[in-house]
Design an enzyme around this catalytic site. Structure first.
Site, PDB file in Angstrom:
ATOM      1  N   HIS A   1      10.110  -5.582   1.821  1.00  0.00           N
ATOM      2  CA  HIS A   1      10.605  -6.843   1.807  1.00  0.00           C
ATOM      3  C   HIS A   1      10.998  -7.229   0.444  1.00  0.00           C
ATOM      4  CE1 HIS A   1      11.561 -11.126   1.929  1.00  0.00           C
ATOM      5  NE2 HIS A   1      10.226 -11.428   1.480  1.00  0.00           N
TER       6      HIS A   1
ATOM      7  N   ASN B   1      15.053 -13.282  -2.915  1.00  0.00           N
ATOM      8  CA  ASN B   1      14.426 -13.192  -1.507  1.00  0.00           C
ATOM      9  C   ASN B   1      15.169 -14.013  -0.603  1.00  0.00           C
ATOM     10  OD1 ASN B   1      12.812 -13.409   0.664  1.00  0.00           O
ATOM     11  ND2 ASN B   1      10.955 -14.203  -0.510  1.00  0.00           N
TER      12      ASN B   1
ATOM     13  N   CYS C   1       9.729 -14.369   6.388  1.00  0.00           N
ATOM     14  CA  CYS C   1      10.211 -12.996   6.003  1.00  0.00           C
ATOM     15  C   CYS C   1       9.749 -11.893   6.589  1.00  0.00           C
ATOM     16  CB  CYS C   1       9.335 -12.968   4.506  1.00  0.00           C
ATOM     17  SG  CYS C   1       9.947 -14.249   3.588  1.00  0.00           S
TER      18      CYS C   1
HETATM   19  O1  UT7 Z   1       8.603 -14.021   0.902  1.00  0.00           O
HETATM   20  C1  UT7 Z   1       7.281 -14.519   0.255  1.00  0.00           C
HETATM   21  C2  UT7 Z   1       7.729 -15.222  -0.646  1.00  0.00           C
HETATM   22  N1  UT7 Z   1       6.833 -15.809  -1.934  1.00  0.00           N
HETATM   23  C3  UT7 Z   1       6.604 -14.936  -2.853  1.00  0.00           C
HETATM   24  O2  UT7 Z   1       7.066 -13.590  -2.850  1.00  0.00           O
HETATM   25  C4  UT7 Z   1       6.031 -15.602  -4.135  1.00  0.00           C
HETATM   26  C5  UT7 Z   1       4.885 -14.878  -4.709  1.00  0.00           C
HETATM   27  N2  UT7 Z   1       4.517 -15.117  -5.834  1.00  0.00           N
HETATM   28  C6  UT7 Z   1       5.179 -14.763  -7.038  1.00  0.00           C
HETATM   29  O3  UT7 Z   1       6.056 -13.943  -6.882  1.00  0.00           O
HETATM   30  C7  UT7 Z   1       4.745 -15.388  -8.422  1.00  0.00           C
HETATM   31  O4  UT7 Z   1       3.617 -15.985  -8.030  1.00  0.00           O
HETATM   32  C8  UT7 Z   1       5.995 -16.358  -8.946  1.00  0.00           C
HETATM   33  C9  UT7 Z   1       7.139 -15.563  -9.494  1.00  0.00           C
HETATM   34  C10 UT7 Z   1       6.315 -17.136  -7.920  1.00  0.00           C
HETATM   35  C11 UT7 Z   1       5.354 -16.960 -10.201  1.00  0.00           C
HETATM   36  O5  UT7 Z   1       4.774 -16.158 -11.060  1.00  0.00           O
HETATM   37  P1  UT7 Z   1       3.155 -16.142 -11.711  1.00  0.00           P
HETATM   38  O6  UT7 Z   1       3.230 -15.197 -12.727  1.00  0.00           O
HETATM   39  O7  UT7 Z   1       2.204 -16.321 -10.613  1.00  0.00           O
HETATM   40  O8  UT7 Z   1       3.336 -17.832 -12.349  1.00  0.00           O
HETATM   41  P2  UT7 Z   1       2.644 -18.820 -12.273  1.00  0.00           P
HETATM   42  O9  UT7 Z   1       3.188 -19.625 -11.087  1.00  0.00           O
HETATM   43  O10 UT7 Z   1       0.955 -18.549 -12.558  1.00  0.00           O
HETATM   44  O11 UT7 Z   1       3.123 -19.723 -13.441  1.00  0.00           O
HETATM   45  C12 UT7 Z   1       2.910 -19.366 -14.916  1.00  0.00           C
HETATM   46  C13 UT7 Z   1       3.793 -20.381 -15.744  1.00  0.00           C
HETATM   47  C14 UT7 Z   1       3.394 -21.766 -15.314  1.00  0.00           C
HETATM   48  O12 UT7 Z   1       3.356 -22.583 -16.506  1.00  0.00           O
HETATM   49  P3  UT7 Z   1       1.871 -22.984 -17.207  1.00  0.00           P
HETATM   50  O13 UT7 Z   1       1.136 -23.706 -16.213  1.00  0.00           O
HETATM   51  O14 UT7 Z   1       1.259 -21.429 -17.551  1.00  0.00           O
HETATM   52  O15 UT7 Z   1       2.378 -23.645 -18.495  1.00  0.00           O
HETATM   53  C15 UT7 Z   1       4.506 -22.312 -14.571  1.00  0.00           C
HETATM   54  O16 UT7 Z   1       4.823 -23.683 -14.685  1.00  0.00           O
HETATM   55  O17 UT7 Z   1       5.160 -20.322 -15.555  1.00  0.00           O
HETATM   56  C16 UT7 Z   1       5.640 -21.601 -15.312  1.00  0.00           C
HETATM   57  N3  UT7 Z   1       6.907 -21.315 -14.627  1.00  0.00           N
HETATM   58  C17 UT7 Z   1       8.269 -21.070 -15.084  1.00  0.00           C
HETATM   59  N4  UT7 Z   1       8.560 -20.931 -16.310  1.00  0.00           N
HETATM   60  C18 UT7 Z   1       9.694 -20.406 -16.337  1.00  0.00           C
HETATM   61  C19 UT7 Z   1       6.824 -21.201 -13.201  1.00  0.00           C
HETATM   62  N5  UT7 Z   1       8.354 -21.081 -12.641  1.00  0.00           N
HETATM   63  C20 UT7 Z   1       9.142 -20.837 -13.863  1.00  0.00           C
HETATM   64  C21 UT7 Z   1      10.415 -20.480 -14.005  1.00  0.00           C
HETATM   65  N6  UT7 Z   1      10.813 -20.517 -15.590  1.00  0.00           N
HETATM   66  N7  UT7 Z   1      11.234 -20.448 -13.187  1.00  0.00           N
END
Ligand code: UT7
Length: 315
Positions: free
Chosen positions: A237, A267, A112
């Site tokens: 980004h 992204n 990225c």
């Molecule tokens: O260029 C670099 C690329 N990477 C990034 O920019 C990623 C940086 N990270 C993020 O943007 C965030 O961490 C995410 C958007 C990927 C995830 O958000 P989060 O608030 O950190 O969520 P999490 O991973 O802590 O997950 C929270 C909950 C989980 O469920 P439980 O374990 O709390 O029951 C996940 O399983 O959300 C669940 N979850 C979803 N639910 C609905 C994860 N993905 C999804 C989804 N829809 N698509």
């Protein structure tokens, strides 16, 4: 010698994949995706599209805007982490598609942050006097590398290409400074194996992202001997609007001075900043004399930022 951006172009596949479409594919919800990322839809390359076809389309636009002929391009640098082949490079293919007869060609993979790194390389070649006209392209087809069963990653990415023409001039302008860096310790947090699908520890990458974006932009501003107040538009980004807002808040840059289009494209890795630059220009948000900031973070882990003085007419 200074390195001015004199042309810009973008290419976006026609097919849109909305959050409602994703609700039918994995257990997710529009509300979850929008509140956590700001993304509403992303573009998906068709079977016939490749990183070099998208890259060439964006580059063609940039050459036309700059009024530069194919014969005068000295080098093409393609930033990408999703090439179809390890060789020939994407840049080789773009060179051939656009008949850039004299151009040296190289790919640069820094995920990225690839576009910022490529811009720094271009500026280096121009500053030494070796080259006068360089095409810098960011092009990605990430949707062929995501696991469409993994809701934590498949909702985040999209396909696109963006390009700029960078030209030598004795008039001051272009990048005032860069800050580039990496921390290989976090390499496992975001990975795309050659045979396999993209995997990511979202929470850890999120934490890294906000810190890296903030620190890198500050470093670039300091290297340029200016202040953050002088940055009239920040083009970060486009990974996640929460990350962007959080970094902007820490930097105390009002959101009116921060460009986002992540809601439309998700992204798009190395393509995200040049596509955003094109759209910022289309929306009349950049004018000659402005100082534009660009900052990125991503796999590596890596980061990069630049502040540049915009000099081209945009009408
Ligand atoms: O260029 C670099 C690329 N990477 C990034 O920019 C990623 C940086 N990270 C993020 O943007 C965030 O961490 C995410 C958007 C990927 C995830 O958000 P989060 O608030 O950190 O969520 P999490 O991973 O802590 O997950 C929270 C909950 C989980 O469920 P439980 O374990 O709390 O029951 C996940 O399983 O959300 C669940 N979850 C979803 N639910 C609905 C994860 N993905 C999804 C989804 N829809 N698509």
């Amino acid at each position: 010698m200074f390195a001015h951006i004199t042309g810009w172009g973008k290419a976006l596949p026609e097919r849109r994949l909305t959050n409602a479409d994703l609700e039918k594919m994995v257990e997710t919800a529009d509300e979850w995706i929008v509140s956590r990322t700001g993304i509403r839809e992303r573009r998906i390359a068709s079977d016939g599209e490749t990183t070099d076809s998208l890259g060439a389309e964006a580059a063609q636009g940039a050459l036309a805007k700059a009024g530069v002929t194919a014969e005068s391009v000295d080098m093409v640098i393609a930033a990408s982490c999703t090439p179809e082949t390890l060789f020939p490079s994407i840049a080789n293919r773009i060179q051939e598609r656009l008949h850039l007869k004299r151009a040296a060609a190289l790919d640069l993979n820094q995920a990225c942050t690839g576009f910022i790194h490529a811009l720094a390389v271009a500026q280096g070649f121009i500053a030494t006097g070796q080259y006068r006209t360089i095409l810098v392209v960011g092009t990605e087809i990430l949707t062929r590398h995501v696991d469409w069963n993994d809701r934590a990653t498949c909702v985040l990415f999209g396909d696109a290409a963006g390009a700029v023409v960078v030209q030598a001039s004795e008039e001051p302008g272009g990048p005032l400074a860069f800050d580039l860096g990496s921390d290989g310790n976090g390499g496992d947090l975001l990975m795309l194996p050659i045979e396999g699908k993209l995997c990511m520890n979202g929470r850890e990458v999120y934490r890294f992202a906000v810190t890296a974006m903030t620190a890198s932009l500050i470093a670039a501003v300091e290297n340029a001997n200016i202040t953050l107040d002088q940055v009239s538009l920040l083009i970060p980004h486009q990974a996640n609007s929460r990350i962007i807002h959080s970094a902007a808040q820490t930097l105390k840059i009002p959101l009116e001075r921060v460009f986002t289009n992540v809601e439309k494209y998700g992204n798009t890795s190395a393509a995200s900043i040049p596509v955003a630059l094109c759209e910022a220009i289309e929306e009349g948000r950049i004018k000659p004399g402005d100082i534009v900031g660009m900052v990125a973070f991503g796999a590596g882990l890596a980061w990069g930022a630049t502040v540049l003085r915009w000099t081209s007419q945009v009408a």
